[in-house]
Design a protein around this motif. Structure first.
Motif, mmCIF file in Angstrom:
data_model
loop_
_atom_site.group_PDB
_atom_site.id
_atom_site.type_symbol
_atom_site.label_atom_id
_atom_site.label_comp_id
_atom_site.label_asym_id
_atom_site.label_seq_id
_atom_site.Cartn_x
_atom_site.Cartn_y
_atom_site.Cartn_z
ATOM 1 N N TYR A 89 3.339 -6.564 -6.105
ATOM 2 C CA TYR A 89 2.235 -6.202 -7.003
ATOM 3 C C TYR A 89 1.441 -7.429 -7.452
ATOM 4 O O TYR A 89 0.260 -7.325 -7.779
ATOM 5 C CB TYR A 89 2.773 -5.448 -8.213
ATOM 6 C CG TYR A 89 3.193 -4.038 -7.898
ATOM 7 C CD1 TYR A 89 2.262 -3.100 -7.442
ATOM 8 C CD2 TYR A 89 4.520 -3.620 -8.033
ATOM 9 C CE1 TYR A 89 2.633 -1.801 -7.153
ATOM 10 C CE2 TYR A 89 4.908 -2.326 -7.746
ATOM 11 C CZ TYR A 89 3.960 -1.415 -7.301
ATOM 12 O OH TYR A 89 4.323 -0.127 -6.999
ATOM 13 N N ARG B 14 -2.913 -5.649 -5.889
ATOM 14 C CA ARG B 14 -3.026 -4.897 -7.139
ATOM 15 C C ARG B 14 -2.702 -3.421 -6.965
ATOM 16 O O ARG B 14 -2.183 -2.785 -7.870
ATOM 17 C CB ARG B 14 -4.444 -5.044 -7.706
ATOM 18 C CG ARG B 14 -4.783 -6.438 -8.197
ATOM 19 C CD ARG B 14 -6.253 -6.534 -8.518
ATOM 20 N NE ARG B 14 -7.067 -6.313 -7.313
ATOM 21 C CZ ARG B 14 -8.399 -6.322 -7.291
ATOM 22 N NH1 ARG B 14 -9.067 -6.488 -8.427
ATOM 23 N NH2 ARG B 14 -9.056 -6.144 -6.174
ATOM 24 N N ASP B 15 -3.043 -2.864 -5.803
ATOM 25 C CA ASP B 15 -2.805 -1.437 -5.593
ATOM 26 C C ASP B 15 -2.613 -1.155 -4.110
ATOM 27 O O ASP B 15 -2.697 -2.056 -3.263
ATOM 28 C CB ASP B 15 -3.963 -0.598 -6.164
ATOM 29 C CG ASP B 15 -5.323 -1.045 -5.636
ATOM 30 O OD1 ASP B 15 -5.399 -1.470 -4.467
ATOM 31 O OD2 ASP B 15 -6.309 -0.984 -6.398
#
Length: 219
Positions: free
Chosen positions: A57, A61-62
């Motif tokens: 992570y 970020r995603d």
């Protein structure tokens, strides 16, 4: 001395971070190919990369950012055939054969990844978004293979449909993996389909023309 060592330490840290990011990306790519994106978890990626979930992570970020990195990395290693090179072949039949040979060889080398991606296309939104580029690529291939055929109406629609069927990954998969045709035979079969689609007359129109020819002249 400490100030002099700082840039060196920063350089080492940056290299280490880049290596970690690459290891995470390669681990995700491998799992996407083996399991499919729908069954690939962040935990599994972290385990394969030898890092913590929090490290994954920290670098991504995603899911979308991770998938973008995976997609770019995989495409760099597996570039598809150049559609522009096909356009340079003047004869449509020769162009179609050359295109299908290259495309089918590409499918053979990337089979496991496309099997996973296409299976999960409707399950994972980010996969569906990223595969738009692949589908756009195949539409561009259709345009190139239709060029110069001088067809209209139903003949043009038939031929474009035949080309679309021929360039599709599921068609290659069915012919070579399920029906066990050689790639050469699969290419020959699809080339014949395309040429038949282009050459078949409109039966309804043909019968109408025949009736007009047989009708006796007005007295």
């Amino acid at each position: 001395m400490s100030d002099q060592k700082r840039p060196y330490r920063m350089k080492l840290r940056a290299e280490s971070e880049a290596q970690t990011r690459l290891r995470i990306t390669e681990s995700a790519v491998a799992l996407h190919e083996e399991l499919g994106p729908a069954r690939t978890t962040i935990g599994a990626i972290a385990d394969r990369a030898g890092v913590r979930r929090s490290t994954v992570y920290r670098h991504f970020r995603d899911e979308e950012e991770l998938f973008d990195a995976c997609s770019s990395h995989w495409r760099a290693d597996n570039p598809p055939p150049d559609v522009g090179a096909w356009a340079a072949i003047d004869d449509p039949s020769e162009r179609t054969e050359a295109a299908l040979r290259e495309l089918y060889a590409f499918y053979a080398s990337t089979r496991r990844m496309y099997e996973s991606l296409l299976r999960d296309e409707e399950l994972v939104p980010v996969v569906r978004r990223r595969l738009r580029d692949f589908h756009d690529y195949l539409r561009s291939a259709q345009d190139v293979l239709m060029a110069g055929r001088r067809l209209r109406g139903r003949a043009a629609r038939r031929t474009r449909a035949a080309i679309g069927h021929a360039v599709a990954f599921p068609t290659w998969h069915s012919l070579t993996q399920e029906q066990q045709l050689s790639e050469g035979d699969a290419v020959a079969l699809m080339c014949r389909l395309v040429e038949e689609a282009a050459g078949v007359r409109d039966e309804g129109r043909s019968k109408k023309d025949e009736r007009a020819t047989l009708r006796p002249p007005p007295s």
